[in-house]
Every structure is written in C-alpha cells, then in structure tokens.
Design a protein around this motif. Structure first.
Motif, PDB file in Angstrom:
ATOM      1  N   ALA A 142       0.825  -1.212   0.000  1.00 37.57           N
ATOM      2  CA  ALA A 142       0.000   0.000   0.000  1.00 37.57           C
ATOM      3  C   ALA A 142       0.858   1.260   0.000  1.00 37.57           C
ATOM      4  N   GLU A 143       1.957   1.259   0.764  1.00 38.29           N
ATOM      5  CA  GLU A 143       2.875   2.406   0.758  1.00 38.29           C
ATOM      6  C   GLU A 143       3.450   2.625  -0.628  1.00 38.29           C
ATOM      7  N   ARG A 144       3.872   1.556  -1.234  1.00 34.87           N
ATOM      8  CA  ARG A 144       4.526   1.642  -2.545  1.00 34.87           C
ATOM      9  C   ARG A 144       3.567   2.198  -3.594  1.00 34.87           C
ATOM     10  N   VAL A 145       2.350   1.692  -3.609  1.00 35.27           N
ATOM     11  CA  VAL A 145       1.368   2.144  -4.587  1.00 35.27           C
ATOM     12  C   VAL A 145       0.998   3.603  -4.348  1.00 35.27           C
ATOM     13  N   ALA A 146       0.736   3.969  -3.100  1.00 40.04           N
ATOM     14  CA  ALA A 146       0.360   5.351  -2.796  1.00 40.04           C
ATOM     15  C   ALA A 146       1.488   6.308  -3.152  1.00 40.04           C
ATOM     16  N   PHE A 147       2.701   5.942  -2.822  1.00 42.26           N
ATOM     17  CA  PHE A 147       3.852   6.813  -3.068  1.00 42.26           C
ATOM     18  C   PHE A 147       4.113   6.991  -4.559  1.00 42.26           C
ATOM     19  N   ILE A 148       4.145   5.885  -5.303  1.00 37.05           N
ATOM     20  CA  ILE A 148       4.436   5.970  -6.731  1.00 37.05           C
ATOM     21  C   ILE A 148       3.342   6.727  -7.467  1.00 37.05           C
ATOM     22  N   LEU A 149       2.090   6.433  -7.162  1.00 35.23           N
ATOM     23  CA  LEU A 149       0.994   7.105  -7.859  1.00 35.23           C
ATOM     24  C   LEU A 149       0.972   8.602  -7.563  1.00 35.23           C
ATOM     25  N   HIS A 150       1.204   8.981  -6.302  1.00 32.51           N
ATOM     26  CA  HIS A 150       1.125  10.396  -5.952  1.00 32.51           C
ATOM     27  C   HIS A 150       2.421  11.145  -6.193  1.00 32.51           C
ATOM     28  N   ASP A 151       3.525  10.667  -5.604  1.00 35.39           N
ATOM     29  CA  ASP A 151       4.770  11.432  -5.653  1.00 35.39           C
ATOM     30  C   ASP A 151       5.479  11.353  -6.999  1.00 35.39           C
ATOM     31  N   VAL A 152       5.278  10.256  -7.715  1.00 26.74           N
ATOM     32  CA  VAL A 152       5.980  10.092  -8.985  1.00 26.74           C
ATOM     33  C   VAL A 152       5.066  10.396 -10.170  1.00 26.74           C
ATOM     34  N   PHE A 153       3.861   9.783 -10.178  1.00 27.95           N
ATOM     35  CA  PHE A 153       2.959   9.972 -11.310  1.00 27.95           C
ATOM     36  C   PHE A 153       1.911  11.064 -11.083  1.00 27.95           C
ATOM     37  N   ARG A 154       1.957  11.718  -9.928  1.00 25.13           N
ATOM     38  CA  ARG A 154       1.223  12.960  -9.700  1.00 25.13           C
ATOM     39  C   ARG A 154      -0.286  12.823  -9.685  1.00 25.13           C
ATOM     40  N   HIS A 155      -0.769  11.678  -9.257  1.00 28.27           N
ATOM     41  CA  HIS A 155      -2.204  11.513  -9.107  1.00 28.27           C
ATOM     42  C   HIS A 155      -2.643  12.044  -7.747  1.00 28.27           C
ATOM     43  N   PRO A 156      -3.762  12.755  -7.690  1.00 25.39           N
ATOM     44  CA  PRO A 156      -4.238  13.265  -6.398  1.00 25.39           C
ATOM     45  C   PRO A 156      -4.629  12.116  -5.477  1.00 25.39           C
ATOM     46  N   PHE A 157      -4.607  12.398  -4.178  1.00 25.01           N
ATOM     47  CA  PHE A 157      -4.887  11.341  -3.212  1.00 25.01           C
ATOM     48  C   PHE A 157      -6.307  10.798  -3.340  1.00 25.01           C
ATOM     49  N   ALA A 158      -7.228  11.581  -3.870  1.00 31.29           N
ATOM     50  CA  ALA A 158      -8.588  11.073  -4.057  1.00 31.29           C
ATOM     51  C   ALA A 158      -8.586   9.910  -5.049  1.00 31.29           C
ATOM     52  N   GLU A 159      -7.790  10.022  -6.104  1.00 31.78           N
ATOM     53  CA  GLU A 159      -7.678   8.929  -7.076  1.00 31.78           C
ATOM     54  C   GLU A 159      -6.897   7.755  -6.493  1.00 31.78           C
ATOM     55  N   VAL A 160      -5.835   8.066  -5.744  1.00 36.49           N
ATOM     56  CA  VAL A 160      -5.033   7.009  -5.117  1.00 36.49           C
ATOM     57  C   VAL A 160      -5.898   6.190  -4.163  1.00 36.49           C
ATOM     58  N   ALA A 161      -6.757   6.877  -3.421  1.00 38.12           N
ATOM     59  CA  ALA A 161      -7.615   6.204  -2.446  1.00 38.12           C
ATOM     60  C   ALA A 161      -8.527   5.184  -3.117  1.00 38.12           C
ATOM     61  N   GLU A 162      -9.005   5.524  -4.314  1.00 36.77           N
ATOM     62  CA  GLU A 162      -9.889   4.604  -5.032  1.00 36.77           C
ATOM     63  C   GLU A 162      -9.155   3.338  -5.442  1.00 36.77           C
ATOM     64  N   ILE A 163      -7.869   3.465  -5.707  1.00 35.22           N
ATOM     65  CA  ILE A 163      -7.073   2.312  -6.123  1.00 35.22           C
ATOM     66  C   ILE A 163      -6.664   1.459  -4.917  1.00 35.22           C
ATOM     67  N   VAL A 164      -6.195   2.139  -3.866  1.00 30.73           N
ATOM     68  CA  VAL A 164      -5.682   1.427  -2.694  1.00 30.73           C
ATOM     69  C   VAL A 164      -6.802   0.901  -1.805  1.00 30.73           C
ATOM     70  N   GLY A 165      -7.976   1.522  -1.890  1.00 35.36           N
ATOM     71  CA  GLY A 165      -9.091   1.090  -1.062  1.00 35.36           C
ATOM     72  C   GLY A 165      -9.036   1.649   0.340  1.00 35.36           C
ATOM     73  N   ARG A 166      -8.431   2.846   0.489  1.00 37.14           N
ATOM     74  CA  ARG A 166      -8.372   3.525   1.778  1.00 37.14           C
ATOM     75  C   ARG A 166      -8.794   4.971   1.590  1.00 37.14           C
ATOM     76  N   THR A 167      -8.918   5.703   2.683  1.00 39.78           N
ATOM     77  CA  THR A 167      -9.316   7.097   2.582  1.00 39.78           C
ATOM     78  C   THR A 167      -8.170   7.935   2.020  1.00 39.78           C
ATOM     79  N   PRO A 168      -8.479   9.104   1.443  1.00 41.70           N
ATOM     80  CA  PRO A 168      -7.402   9.990   0.988  1.00 41.70           C
ATOM     81  C   PRO A 168      -6.434  10.352   2.111  1.00 41.70           C
ATOM     82  N   ALA A 169      -6.955  10.546   3.324  1.00 46.36           N
ATOM     83  CA  ALA A 169      -6.080  10.884   4.450  1.00 46.36           C
ATOM     84  C   ALA A 169      -5.129   9.729   4.760  1.00 46.36           C
ATOM     85  N   ALA A 170      -5.639   8.513   4.705  1.00 47.32           N
ATOM     86  CA  ALA A 170      -4.783   7.350   4.966  1.00 47.32           C
ATOM     87  C   ALA A 170      -3.723   7.207   3.878  1.00 47.32           C
TER      88      ALA A 170
END
Length: 312
Positions: A142-170
């Motif tokens: 989950a860390e790896r996916v959230a980090f790569i999607l947001h910090d590298v590929f620049r997806h907002p946390f709202a989109e990341v949350a939909e992929i990871v299955g957690r809240t944007p805050a998480a």
C-alpha cells in the motif's frame, strides 16, 4: 475513475489509438510498482483484457478511459505485490529488481503534464534508478502504490484512495511514510558526469587489478549485493565494507575468463557496467555513488532478469 450513469447515444467508439497510447505509461507505472518488467507487462496485458471484456455500452460509460486503465492497473499491481512478497521469501539468494538497458521508453508520465506538488517530489528519471527501486522493496504494498501514484505519477490522493481502497487521508500518510524511507536511504544526488567518471575509474582499476585504486573508489561502509536467483553462480550473503568489496572484485578479476569483457552501459538510466561473454551479456552492475565513492553495488546475474539485455 469516472463513469456516466447514462452514456450518450451518439458518442463514438473509444478511440483505439488513444486507448493503446496509454500502454507505455501504464508499463512504466507497473514496472516501478513491481520491479519486474515481465510482471509489469503481464499486469498491463490483464488491464487491457478487462477493458475489452466490457461491452460497448460499458466502455462508453467510462468518462476518462486513461483514468480507468490506471485504476485497474494499480489494483492489479497491488494484488501482485502482495503475492510477490510471499514468493520472494522463497527466492534463492537476494532479490534485486530487474535492470533495464534503456530509459526513454519507461519514463512516460501523466499525459496532462500536471505540475509537481510538493516541489521536492521525486522525478520520473529518479524513480527509475535501481537504487530507488531497491528502496521501494522495503515498503508495504500500500505504501509503494500510494507513493508511486502520488509522488511520482502525480495523481491526487482522491484517485489514489480509489485504487488502494483507503481514505485519501490514509493514503497521504502512506505516501508520507514512504517518502521518509526514500529520504533516509538516498545520498545527495551525484551529477551524472561524476557518476559516470567514478564507474569508469572503477572499471579501469578492476581491469588493471589495482587494489589500491579499488579501495579508494569504494566507500568504507559500502555494500555489494548479488542476484543469481539460483540460476547463476554469485556471492552470498552481501559483502559489507569497502576493502572487502575491493578484494572480492580483485579476486573476480583474477578468475575472469579470457573471453569476458566489460563495457560501460546505462542501467536504468544511470551509468553502470555489463560483463559480456561469447557476445552475450551475462552480468549487469548498477552503482549508487555518494560524492566520489561507490556506496552500493548491485550485481544481477539471474538470466531471467537479463533477457532484455540479451535481446537488445
């Protein structure tokens, strides 16, 4: 991933070229998430299989096909990462991400060219280095996916949350934790020209069997790790200490077959070395440089991870 509840009747078929143009970006994303180009290509293939398994009406209901493909690919990679952790526990020796011989085809980013935020976000080039990929291996899926999607590929946390299955805050917390790991493990960036010069000096000292030069070039606290996957002879466990590494490389030079040669090549976009024998590349060496010394050496001999090099 946005889907219209009532697709427009006059909307044309999703353009095949537009759908397939996402493949390079998806492969770059999946490779960074999985550390294996073979697994990345399988994940992307499965993503497209799911797209074409949908009916025409379902495809038309997708507002942004690229976002849909990214969401599906991210979820597939998340599942693969979970099973990969179990597989690597039974892997013979140390597991190193699959090295790539060229960079250009695997650095495609987000097509809208969104600006990086925060300013210290990892760049696509940096995220391709073997040193960076090795750090990613220490993260949870989950860390790896959230980090790569947001910090590298620049997806907002709202989109990341939909992929990871957690809240944007998480997801924000997951990316923050991953970011700390990266910062703690990466030395200050070495200019590419200096990195190349250190690797070149190392090759020359190695070929000359110059132990003093080798010791000067390797950091006293350096580590060398090798990956043969049980399919190629190599050293295990990792070698700790600059002098021990220098002496090990000196011994390798003394045992080198007459038909083996070394060449400087880019490894994941950074200067590295390859060993060639009978016209085939049998070993890839990647380096992490800190200042004027080598901090890490990764040696990949597993032939299954060298197929791109043999073919190219």
């Amino acid at each position: 991933m946005t889907i219209r509840s009532e697709p427009e009747q006059d909307r044309p078929d999703p353009d095949l070229d537009a759908i397939m143009s996402e493949r390079r970006r998806l492969t770059g994303l999946a490779y960074r998430l999985l550390g294996s180009l073979a697994e990345a290509e399988d994940a992307v293939q499965e993503t497209y299989a799911r797209w074409y398994a949908m009916s025409r009406q379902q495809q038309e209901a997708v507002e942004v096909p690229g976002a849909w493909l990214t969401t599906v690919a991210g979820r597939i990679c998340l599942n693969v990462l979970g099973s990969a952790r179990a597989r690597r526990e039974t892997y013979v020796g140390d597991w190193i991400p699959e090295p790539l011989p060229e960079r250009a085809e695997w650095i495609g980013g987000r097509p809208d060219g969104a600006a990086a935020d925060p300013a210290d976000r990892v760049t696509l080039d940096e995220s391709l280095s073997l040193a960076f990929l090795v750090v990613l291996e220490s993260m949870t899926p989950a860390e790896r996916v959230a980090f790569i999607l947001h910090d590298v590929f620049r997806h907002p946390f709202a989109e990341v949350a939909e992929i990871v299955g957690r809240t944007p805050a998480a997801c924000r917390q997951l990316a923050s934790s991953a970011r700390r790991r990266v910062r703690a493990s990466q030395p200050s960036a070495t200019p590419p020209a200096r990195h190349a010069a250190v690797v070149r000096d190392f090759r020359r000292a190695w070929e000359a069997k110059d132990i003093d030069a080798l010791i000067r070039l390797v950091d006293p606290d350096a580590t060398a790790v090798a990956d043969g996957g049980g399919l190629a002879t190599t050293f295990s466990p990792p070698i700790q200490g600059g002098e021990r590494i220098a002496r090990a490389w000196l011994e390798l030079a003394r045992r080198r077959p007459d038909d083996m040669t070394f060449a400087e090549r880019l490894v994941n976009g950074q200067p590295g070395l390859v060993a060639q024998q009978d016209g085939a590349i049998v070993t890839v060496f990647a380096f992490q440089i800190a200042g004027d010394r080598i901090r890490r050496i990764w040696v990949v001999r597993n032939p299954e991870k060298l197929r791109r090099w043999t073919a190219g």
